[in-house]
Design a protein around this motif. Structure first.
Motif, mmCIF file in Angstrom:
data_model
loop_
_atom_site.group_PDB
_atom_site.id
_atom_site.type_symbol
_atom_site.label_atom_id
_atom_site.label_comp_id
_atom_site.label_asym_id
_atom_site.label_seq_id
_atom_site.Cartn_x
_atom_site.Cartn_y
_atom_site.Cartn_z
ATOM 1 N N ARG A 99 -9.437 -1.265 3.513
ATOM 2 C CA ARG A 99 -8.861 -2.056 4.603
ATOM 3 C C ARG A 99 -9.955 -2.818 5.367
ATOM 4 N NH1 ARG A 99 -3.751 -1.150 6.708
ATOM 5 N NH2 ARG A 99 -2.403 0.232 5.499
ATOM 6 N N THR A 112 -5.733 3.118 -2.900
ATOM 7 C CA THR A 112 -6.525 2.087 -2.225
ATOM 8 C C THR A 112 -6.225 2.012 -0.730
ATOM 9 O OG1 THR A 112 -4.859 0.398 -2.714
ATOM 10 C CG2 THR A 112 -6.613 0.710 -4.331
ATOM 11 N N ASN A 113 -5.318 2.853 -0.252
ATOM 12 C CA ASN A 113 -4.956 2.820 1.159
ATOM 13 C C ASN A 113 -5.957 3.654 1.964
ATOM 14 O OD1 ASN A 113 -3.558 2.277 3.489
ATOM 15 N ND2 ASN A 113 -1.908 3.744 3.099
ATOM 16 N N TYR A 166 -0.545 1.909 -5.533
ATOM 17 C CA TYR A 166 -1.671 1.436 -4.724
ATOM 18 C C TYR A 166 -2.047 2.411 -3.602
ATOM 19 C CZ TYR A 166 -0.418 -2.937 -7.017
ATOM 20 O OH TYR A 166 -0.124 -3.891 -7.949
ATOM 21 N N ARG A 167 -1.494 3.603 -3.609
ATOM 22 C CA ARG A 167 -1.806 4.543 -2.538
ATOM 23 C C ARG A 167 -3.271 4.962 -2.541
ATOM 24 N NH1 ARG A 167 3.614 8.387 -2.762
ATOM 25 N NH2 ARG A 167 5.027 6.848 -1.774
ATOM 26 N N LEU A 222 0.818 -1.216 0.000
ATOM 27 C CA LEU A 222 0.000 0.000 0.000
ATOM 28 C C LEU A 222 0.848 1.261 0.000
ATOM 29 C CD1 LEU A 222 -2.850 -0.994 2.480
ATOM 30 C CD2 LEU A 222 -2.954 -0.867 -0.015
#
Length: 462
Positions: A290, A284-285, A281-282, A276
């Motif tokens: 999560r 989706t962080n 993929y940031r 992440l």
């Protein structure tokens, strides 16, 4: 009877019906008009016109007329208006309404509260697979196909095989359990490593990144034949538990001790934070993604506890890193179970419980019933260690979920809403802990509640 008498009788009857002063010509004209206007269903008309003999037809007509008069006399004597005939349209509507009511009742009884199917119609039947952009299902690859169609590229990991076996408690005079006053226990299923293999477990198998029809796949090969039976046990579990929660099996070859599965480049779940933090993929962080991961993890635990084979316990979970290494992170940020060789079975009907290994476990991550219960003064003895059930997996859910939630904006808000269910998971009494299904339902409710209503100010208010 003579013809004249019959003719007089006809005339007399005609006068009664049509009134006096009607000649024979008028009578014939009226008869002709009646035949043209009336239908053939009239009994009187049929009696008059249906026979070639005039005398017989008129006698029949007279009989029908008298019978009709006898039927109508009681009605004429009644008081009040004559009964009205029901229109045909009304009768048709009533019949249709009755038929619809009966049809509704029948369908309601047949299909009331249909049970949801547990099978995903988009998945392939047993013995087949589909991955990536594949539109059709293919049978599991055979030994010949693995040898000729799969190209081994590079080694990307190692694997360990745990022994899974069943043992019974048999007490003798010198058994330490008898001295401790321990009652006889039922069958216990274990998942453990033998003594010598514990030190060299990571060398039992190797994993190679391979290629099949221009698709990346993972090829696992056994490197130690002395644990072949355990390797094949893991294969049988992988075959039996194929679902959306388990890594996809593509093929196997028992002769070559090899298993081919789908390749997931993001690796084990333990590398989540590193993944992440990548710029790719940031986005989706977020707490939403999560929480979805945490929900997927609980869904896997629920699947194991209600698997086609029975209630299975995730024994490879003595600490958090070990637990995370059993799962893979997919490209669409879901979780699949990858290691299935240490899943002992709980069978309450036969009293069968489980033990995860034969070493003493320590720490707060494992459930209290997994700890040595006799204190520091009594040395650990595996035969004295009580067995337990699947509720040890419930104890570990809050710790795994806390790792998956991380510390992004909004994660504290999610923890607040999950506080009660996590507190129940940490009950010291296993029977008081919720089931995996209960936890899963709570997670889903929290996700639905917060998905569209959360604002940046919500976290500050909490």
């Amino acid at each position: 009877m003579s013809t004249g008498v019959l003719e007089d009788a006809r005339r007399e009857r005609w006068r009664e019906r049509c009134g006096p002063g009607i000649s024979m010509r008028k009578r014939r004209q009226l008869q002709r008009r009646q035949r043209q206007s009336q239908t053939q269903d009239s009994p009187l008309l049929a009696a008059v016109t249906g026979s070639n003999d005039p005398g017989r037809s008129w006698r029949r007509a007279l009989e029908l007329t008298e019978a009709s008069a006898m039927e109508t006399r009681p009605q004429e004597g009644r008081k009040g208006p004559p009964p009205r005939d029901v229109p045909p349209v009304v009768g048709l509507l009533l019949s249709m309404a009755l038929m619809n009511a009966l049809l509704y009742l029948c369908l309601d009884r047949l299909f009331i509260s249909p049970r949801r199917s547990t099978e995903d119609p988009t998945r392939c039947p047993h013995g087949h697979f589909r991955m990536g952009p594949m539109s059709n299902c293919s049978p599991w690859l055979s030994c010949e196909q693995l040898r000729t169609e799969v190209r081994q590229m590079k080694r990307v990991g190692e694997g360990a095989v745990k022994r899974v076996f069943r043992m019974a408690w048999v007490f003798g005079d010198s058994d330490p359990a008898r001295k401790m006053g321990t009652s006889r226990r039922p069958w216990v299923e274990r998942a453990c490593l033998s003594g010598d293999q514990r030190q060299d477990a990571r060398k039992t198998s190797e994993v190679f990144l391979s290629e099949w029809k221009e698709r990346k796949v993972a090829l696992s090969r056994l490197t130690r034949l002395e644990v072949r039976d355990d390797f094949l046990h893991g294969l049988r579990m992988l075959k039996s538990l194929q679902s959306e929660h388990v890594v996809t099996l593509l093929g196997y070859c028992e002769d070559d001790n090899s298993i081919l599965t789908e390749y997931h480049p993001l690796g084990p779940l333990s590398s989540l934070e590193a993944t992440l933090n990548l710029s790719k993929y940031r986005s989706t962080n977020t707490w939403q993604h999560r929480l979805q991961l945490a929900l997927g993890y609980v869904a896997i635990i629920d699947f194991l506890h209600r698997s086609p084979l029975g209630t299975l316990v995730m024994c490879d979970s003595s600490d958090l890193p070990k637990t995370l290494s059993q799962y893979l992170l997919t490209a669409n940020f879901s979780i699949v179970l990858n290691d299935l060789d240490a899943l002992p079975l709980v069978n309450r009907s036969t009293g069968a419980l489980v033990k995860c290994g034969h070493r003493e476990l320590r720490g707060d991550f494992v459930a209290p019933e997994q700890l040595w219960p006799y204190g520091e003064d009594v040395p650990f003895h595996d035969d004295l260690m009580p067995a337990y059930d699947e509720k040890i997996d419930i104890w570990k859910i809050p710790d795994v979920s806390s790792f998956l939630l991380g510390h992004v904006e909004g994660s504290d808000m999610v923890r607040f809403h999950l506080f009660d269910i996590h507190k129940a998971c940490k009950s010291q009494t296993p029977a008081e802990r919720p089931t995996a299904q209960d936890v899963l339902d709570t997670y889903q409710k929290v996700l639905n509640l917060l998905r569209d209503t959360t604002t940046p100010q919500t976290r500050e208010m909490l």
